[in-house]
Design a protein around this motif. Structure first.
Motif, PDB file in Angstrom:
ATOM      1  N   TYR A  33       0.870  -1.158   0.000  1.00  0.00           N
ATOM      2  CA  TYR A  33       0.000   0.000   0.000  1.00  0.00           C
ATOM      3  C   TYR A  33       0.916   1.220   0.000  1.00  0.00           C
ATOM      4  O   TYR A  33       2.070   1.131   0.411  1.00  0.00           O
ATOM      5  CB  TYR A  33      -0.958  -0.002   1.201  1.00  0.00           C
ATOM      6  CG  TYR A  33      -0.326  -0.121   2.563  1.00  0.00           C
ATOM      7  CD1 TYR A  33      -0.221  -1.361   3.183  1.00  0.00           C
ATOM      8  CD2 TYR A  33       0.143   1.006   3.245  1.00  0.00           C
ATOM      9  CE1 TYR A  33       0.353  -1.477   4.438  1.00  0.00           C
ATOM     10  CE2 TYR A  33       0.715   0.892   4.491  1.00  0.00           C
ATOM     11  CZ  TYR A  33       0.820  -0.351   5.095  1.00  0.00           C
ATOM     12  OH  TYR A  33       1.402  -0.453   6.335  1.00  0.00           O
ATOM     13  N   MET A  34       0.423   2.325  -0.479  1.00  0.00           N
ATOM     14  CA  MET A  34       1.247   3.515  -0.654  1.00  0.00           C
ATOM     15  C   MET A  34       0.633   4.711   0.058  1.00  0.00           C
ATOM     16  O   MET A  34      -0.596   4.810   0.197  1.00  0.00           O
ATOM     17  CB  MET A  34       1.398   3.838  -2.140  1.00  0.00           C
ATOM     18  CG  MET A  34       2.058   2.758  -2.966  1.00  0.00           C
ATOM     19  SD  MET A  34       3.764   2.432  -2.478  1.00  0.00           S
ATOM     20  CE  MET A  34       4.549   4.004  -2.900  1.00  0.00           C
ATOM     21  N   ILE A 107      -3.977  -0.784   4.414  1.00  0.00           N
ATOM     22  CA  ILE A 107      -3.774   0.660   4.229  1.00  0.00           C
ATOM     23  C   ILE A 107      -3.446   1.239   5.590  1.00  0.00           C
ATOM     24  O   ILE A 107      -3.815   0.655   6.615  1.00  0.00           O
ATOM     25  CB  ILE A 107      -5.046   1.299   3.628  1.00  0.00           C
ATOM     26  CG1 ILE A 107      -4.775   2.700   3.052  1.00  0.00           C
ATOM     27  CG2 ILE A 107      -6.169   1.333   4.647  1.00  0.00           C
ATOM     28  CD1 ILE A 107      -5.936   3.250   2.229  1.00  0.00           C
ATOM     29  N   SER A 108      -2.765   2.353   5.639  1.00  0.00           N
ATOM     30  CA  SER A 108      -2.410   2.916   6.934  1.00  0.00           C
ATOM     31  C   SER A 108      -2.208   4.422   6.852  1.00  0.00           C
ATOM     32  O   SER A 108      -1.779   4.951   5.814  1.00  0.00           O
ATOM     33  CB  SER A 108      -1.143   2.258   7.471  1.00  0.00           C
ATOM     34  OG  SER A 108      -0.753   2.855   8.700  1.00  0.00           O
ATOM     35  N   ARG A 109      -2.476   5.092   7.998  1.00  0.00           N
ATOM     36  CA  ARG A 109      -2.211   6.523   8.145  1.00  0.00           C
ATOM     37  C   ARG A 109      -0.995   6.747   9.033  1.00  0.00           C
ATOM     38  O   ARG A 109      -0.596   7.872   9.290  1.00  0.00           O
ATOM     39  CB  ARG A 109      -3.415   7.211   8.787  1.00  0.00           C
ATOM     40  CG  ARG A 109      -4.712   7.072   8.034  1.00  0.00           C
ATOM     41  CD  ARG A 109      -5.906   7.485   8.868  1.00  0.00           C
ATOM     42  NE  ARG A 109      -5.932   8.917   9.128  1.00  0.00           N
ATOM     43  CZ  ARG A 109      -6.776   9.762   8.549  1.00  0.00           C
ATOM     44  NH1 ARG A 109      -7.636   9.327   7.658  1.00  0.00           N
ATOM     45  NH2 ARG A 109      -6.765  11.045   8.858  1.00  0.00           N
ATOM     46  N   TYR A 112       4.865   4.832  11.163  1.00  0.00           N
ATOM     47  CA  TYR A 112       5.684   3.680  11.525  1.00  0.00           C
ATOM     48  C   TYR A 112       5.283   2.413  10.765  1.00  0.00           C
ATOM     49  O   TYR A 112       5.980   1.404  10.810  1.00  0.00           O
ATOM     50  CB  TYR A 112       5.621   3.435  13.034  1.00  0.00           C
ATOM     51  CG  TYR A 112       4.274   3.007  13.558  1.00  0.00           C
ATOM     52  CD1 TYR A 112       3.368   3.931  14.050  1.00  0.00           C
ATOM     53  CD2 TYR A 112       3.910   1.663  13.576  1.00  0.00           C
ATOM     54  CE1 TYR A 112       2.128   3.543  14.534  1.00  0.00           C
ATOM     55  CE2 TYR A 112       2.685   1.264  14.062  1.00  0.00           C
ATOM     56  CZ  TYR A 112       1.786   2.218  14.535  1.00  0.00           C
ATOM     57  OH  TYR A 112       0.578   1.826  15.013  1.00  0.00           O
ATOM     58  N   GLU A 113       4.178   2.448  10.062  1.00  0.00           N
ATOM     59  CA  GLU A 113       3.747   1.265   9.310  1.00  0.00           C
ATOM     60  C   GLU A 113       4.187   1.297   7.853  1.00  0.00           C
ATOM     61  O   GLU A 113       3.729   0.487   7.048  1.00  0.00           O
ATOM     62  CB  GLU A 113       2.236   1.104   9.437  1.00  0.00           C
ATOM     63  CG  GLU A 113       1.843   0.662  10.850  1.00  0.00           C
ATOM     64  CD  GLU A 113       0.364   0.442  11.027  1.00  0.00           C
ATOM     65  OE1 GLU A 113      -0.420   1.110  10.325  1.00  0.00           O
ATOM     66  OE2 GLU A 113       0.008  -0.384  11.880  1.00  0.00           O
ATOM     67  N   TYR A 114       5.069   2.223   7.548  1.00  0.00           N
ATOM     68  CA  TYR A 114       5.621   2.310   6.192  1.00  0.00           C
ATOM     69  C   TYR A 114       7.089   1.916   6.227  1.00  0.00           C
ATOM     70  O   TYR A 114       7.837   2.358   7.091  1.00  0.00           O
ATOM     71  CB  TYR A 114       5.443   3.720   5.618  1.00  0.00           C
ATOM     72  CG  TYR A 114       4.014   3.974   5.208  1.00  0.00           C
ATOM     73  CD1 TYR A 114       3.061   4.362   6.132  1.00  0.00           C
ATOM     74  CD2 TYR A 114       3.622   3.795   3.886  1.00  0.00           C
ATOM     75  CE1 TYR A 114       1.735   4.559   5.762  1.00  0.00           C
ATOM     76  CE2 TYR A 114       2.309   3.995   3.498  1.00  0.00           C
ATOM     77  CZ  TYR A 114       1.360   4.375   4.440  1.00  0.00           C
ATOM     78  OH  TYR A 114       0.054   4.570   4.064  1.00  0.00           O
TER      79      TYR A 114
END
Length: 127
Positions: A33-34, A107-109, A112-114
């Motif tokens: 996810y980006m 998906i994430s906002r 730290y999850e990227y």
């Protein structure tokens, strides 16, 4: 080598549009996810928008909702941020990021999850 390279930034007047691009290499793009984040001078990095691997779902920060949109091209391995009706408050360095998708996380906002990050592109909006 993983590379995320942003482009499309610049100095513009309030009210105009810009489209940022983030070209990726070294990753299997569809497995990620980006997201787009931004950091203004003297402020912390903040979430702007994110998109699932398929592009079927997006998440946009309230501060830009209705003006910004995110999309991706899984053939070109590129993610885009369309920014309309730009305001001086949008001035920041905009960075794209890639997060590994899993059954728990599509998906994430959260920063730290990227896993991978680009260097960023400057967007300056003057009134």
């Amino acid at each position: 080598q993983v590379l995320l390279v942003e482009s499309g930034g610049g100095s513009v007047q309030a009210g105009v549009s810009l489209r940022l691009s983030c070209a990726t290499s070294g990753i299997t793009f569809s497995r990620y996810y980006m997201g787009w984040f931004r950091q203004a001078p003297g402020k912390e990095r903040e979430f702007v928008a994110a998109i699932t691997w398929s592009g079927g779902s997006t998440n946009v920060a309230d501060s830009v909702k209705g003006r910004f949109s995110i999309s991706r091209d899984n053939v070109k391995n590129t993610v885009y941020l369309q920014m309309n009706s730009l305001k001086p408050g949008d001035t920041a360095v905009y960075s794209c990021a890639a997060g590994v998708r899993s059954f728990r996380r599509e998906i994430s906002r959260e920063i730290y999850e990227y896993k991978y990050w680009g260097q960023g592109t400057q967007v300056t909006v003057s009134s």
